[in-house]
Design an enzyme around this catalytic site. Structure first.
Site, short mmCIF file in Angstrom:
data_model
loop_
_atom_site.label_atom_id
_atom_site.label_comp_id
_atom_site.label_asym_id
_atom_site.label_seq_id
_atom_site.Cartn_x
_atom_site.Cartn_y
_atom_site.Cartn_z
CG ASP A 286 -6.51 -63.54 -21.94
OD1 ASP A 286 -5.62 -62.97 -21.27
OD2 ASP A 286 -6.54 -64.76 -22.13
CG ASP A 510 -3.98 -72.97 -19.43
OD1 ASP A 510 -4.51 -72.27 -18.55
OD2 ASP A 510 -2.79 -73.32 -19.38
C1 BGC Z 1 -11.69 -71.05 -18.46
C2 BGC Z 1 -12.71 -70.83 -17.38
C3 BGC Z 1 -12.14 -71.27 -16.04
C4 BGC Z 1 -10.82 -70.59 -15.81
C5 BGC Z 1 -10.16 -71.02 -14.51
C6 BGC Z 1 -10.39 -70.39 -18.13
O1 BGC Z 1 -9.43 -70.73 -19.07
O2 BGC Z 1 -12.19 -70.58 -19.68
O3 BGC Z 1 -13.87 -71.58 -17.66
O4 BGC Z 1 -13.04 -70.96 -15.00
O5 BGC Z 1 -9.93 -70.83 -16.86
O6 BGC Z 1 -9.71 -72.32 -14.59
#
Ligand code: BGC
Length: 571
Positions: A286, A510
């Site tokens: 992203d 998320d």
């Molecule tokens: C988060 C991370 C996390 C990853 C996997 C992302 O959306 O910001 O902190 O490790 O997702 O779950």
């Protein structure tokens, strides 16, 4: 990976051979391949030693008839003088064993016609026809080449690191999955290790750090090839178009990103102890796509993305990560390439590929430090639509005019990833790059899955009735209701695709559905609030998010259960 045969190739194979008396030791054939986009091309020159004795210290020469101009080369030291091109072997491939092939490659620009050369010489011995070279080569060469080694020794890397390899099971995710009712059905599936903050390198709150995972990977490998996928995710000003995954580093903290995040990661993965592992990386999801779609004059622009575009720290950060990790012989870098519902429009597709090429040459990085790209990371885009294609029309109206597709060129991740691969090669990346697709949550099975095409009343009824991706809007991305687990991790599933992976660990949120204070820098993004009516990035539609979600990355049991329920293929 990916079959080169997929690419538009210019000249066909030129396979000729000779063994002149003056250079009895040399017999060679050359297969010259190109991928041409009208104003430039990449070439791979496969030089085969058709004799039985090794060719030492090879120098390949050939000439162009047009204005082809060298931009950069790999797997050898490339130079050009006038129309003559000279390629000398790199330290690690300067000897070609009998029957073996070396494959130097390069990118050229040109205008007019790009006629393929037909005559090639190795150490002065021409590989075409049976004529004795006018200048007999000096054999052995009087001056041993003194070129500095060309790095990385790309020859040490396998084409597709997932082929013939086990895939790492993250014990921490596995334990959480196994503790869920029914979770043992998938608990031994490979998921990625996320380095989402500096502390993750040593381990957050006593959890496993990077070296712990690599040690565990060695255990799991049992001496056999094993691929472990690491997500590198801590850029300055992270997640500039959303709030849910804002990070710990401010927009200007590039020096900390380099010294406290990338350098220690590079130090760990380059430890000789881990040389037998295939360490794949997903570089900064992203980030770069945001600079194309969410900055500048776009209606979707955010002030935060404008800052990251202006200060260049996404481009520099990605370049630095590639430059540090790319030369490590057993590390394979995959850059995040968004997903079809983001970069699939013409305005975004080409400019993103060109930006990726720019980032891959920033901060000392080189294009060859990129092994491939990944799409759909942590997103929900369907792998393959079954009941309509982009070429369909209803009553003479193209489905591209439907509200769901909205002029996009792609309707699913597989077609997008395969097409984008080719555009990336045009942008200068190696012709054998491979794509990864995150299939952890794009299954869209369960009882709501359509079983046939929609009614042909209008393009909207047709698309909405038949589409497998059940989101309200393609721009929805947070904890999507109705989603299911997708294809299980698998090597080389389709042409051009190195693997399907579960990058986003199923069950990890998320983003929170309401504001939750935290010390991770994470904000509250209303795209994760089920009552939100949307913004310009999702066409002002409902968010489609599940309620009751914790902060991003934290365990979200209800979502895990729903993903299992709607898995496709079913569990
Ligand atoms: C988060 C991370 C996390 C990853 C996997 C992302 O959306 O910001 O902190 O490790 O997702 O779950």
């Amino acid at each position: 990976m990916a079959a080169c045969s997929l690419l538009a190739t210019g000249a066909g194979a030129v396979t000729l051979m000779q063994t002149p008396a003056a250079a009895a030791a040399i017999a060679c054939s050359v297969d010259y391949q190109t991928s041409d986009w009208g104003s430039g091309f990449t070439t791979t020159v496969n030089v085969k030693n058709t004799g039985t004795t090794a060719i030492e210290n090879w120098t390949l020469t050939y000439a162009y008839s047009g204005n082809q101009k060298l931009s950069s080369g790999w797997n050898g030291t490339w130079s050009q003088s006038g129309s003559t091109v000279t390629v000398k072997g790199a330290d690690w491939n300067r000897s070609i064993a009998g029957g073996a092939t070396v494959s130097p490659g390069a990118q050229f620009s040109y205008s007019g016609t790009n006629t393929a050369p037909t005559s090639f010489a190795v150490n002065g011995v021409t590989c075409n026809g049976g004529t004795t070279p006018t200048d007999p080569p000096t054999d052995p060469p009087t001056d041993p080449p003194t070129d500095p080694p060309t790095d990385p020794p790309a020859g040490d890397k396998v084409d597709n690191p997932f082929v013939g390899a086990k895939m790492y099971v993250n014990p921490e995710w596995s334990a959480k999955a196994a503790a869920e009712p029914g979770g043992s059905r998938i608990a031994n599936t490979s998921t990625s290790v996320w380095l989402d903050r500096i502390a993750a390198i040593e381990g957050v709150n006593g959890g496993m750090g990077l070296r712990d995972h690599l040690d565990e990977a060695l255990e799991q490998s049992g001496g056999e090839p094993l691929a472990i996928n690491i997500v590198v995710y801590d850029l300055p000003g992270r997640d500039c178009s959303a709030l849910a995954s804002n990070g710990e580093l401010g927009p200007e903290e590039l020096p900390r990103y380099k010294s406290e995040f990338i350098d220690p990661i590079a130090a760990a993965v380059s430890d000789p102890k881990y040389a037998g592992l295939r360490i794949t990386t997903v570089i900064e999801i992203d980030s770069l796509p945001n600079l194309i779609t969410n900055a500048g004059s776009r209606p979707t622009a955010t002030p935060q993305c404008d800052v990251m575009k202006a200060n260049g720290n996404y481009v520099k950060g990605v370049g630095y990560a590639l430059a540090k990790l790319g030369p490590i012989p057993n590390v394979y870098n995959y850059i995040d390439a968004g997903h079809h519902g983001w970069l699939g429009w013409d305005d975004n597709f080409g400019p993103s590929a060109d930006l990726f090429a720019q980032a891959a040459q920033a901060e000392g990085s080189k294009l060859e430090y990129v092994h491939g790209f990944i799409t759909n990371t942590a997103n929900y885009g369907i792998l393959k639509e079954s009941y309509y294609t982009i070429d369909d029309a209803v009553n003479g109206t193209s489905v591209r005019q439907s509200k769901w597709i909205d002029w996009n060129r792609y309707v699913d991740e597989l077609s997008y990833a395969q097409a984008f691969r080719q555009r990336l090669v045009q942008a200068g990346f190696a012709s054998n790059i491979g794509m990864l697709i995150d299939t952890s949550r794009n299954g869209w099975g369960g009882t709501a899955r359509p079983t046939g095409p929609g009614p042909q009343t209008s393009v909207d009824t047709y698309v909405n009735g038949g589409k497998l991706d059940r989101r309200i809007h393609l721009g929805n991305w947070c904890n999507q209701a109705g989603a299911g687990l997708g294809e299980r991790p698998k090597a080389a599933p389709e042409a051009g695709i190195d693997a399907y992976l579960w990058v986003k660990p199923p069950g990890e949120s998320d983003g929170s559905s309401s504001e939750i204070p935290n010390d991770e820098g994470k904000g509250f993004d209303r795209m994760c609030d089920p009552t939100y009516t949307g913004n310009v990035r999702n066409g002002n539609n409902m968010s489609g998010a599940l309620g009751g979600a914790p902060v991003s990355g934290h365990w979200f049991s209800a979502q895990f259960q729903e993903l299992m329920k709607n898995a496709h293929p079913a569990l």
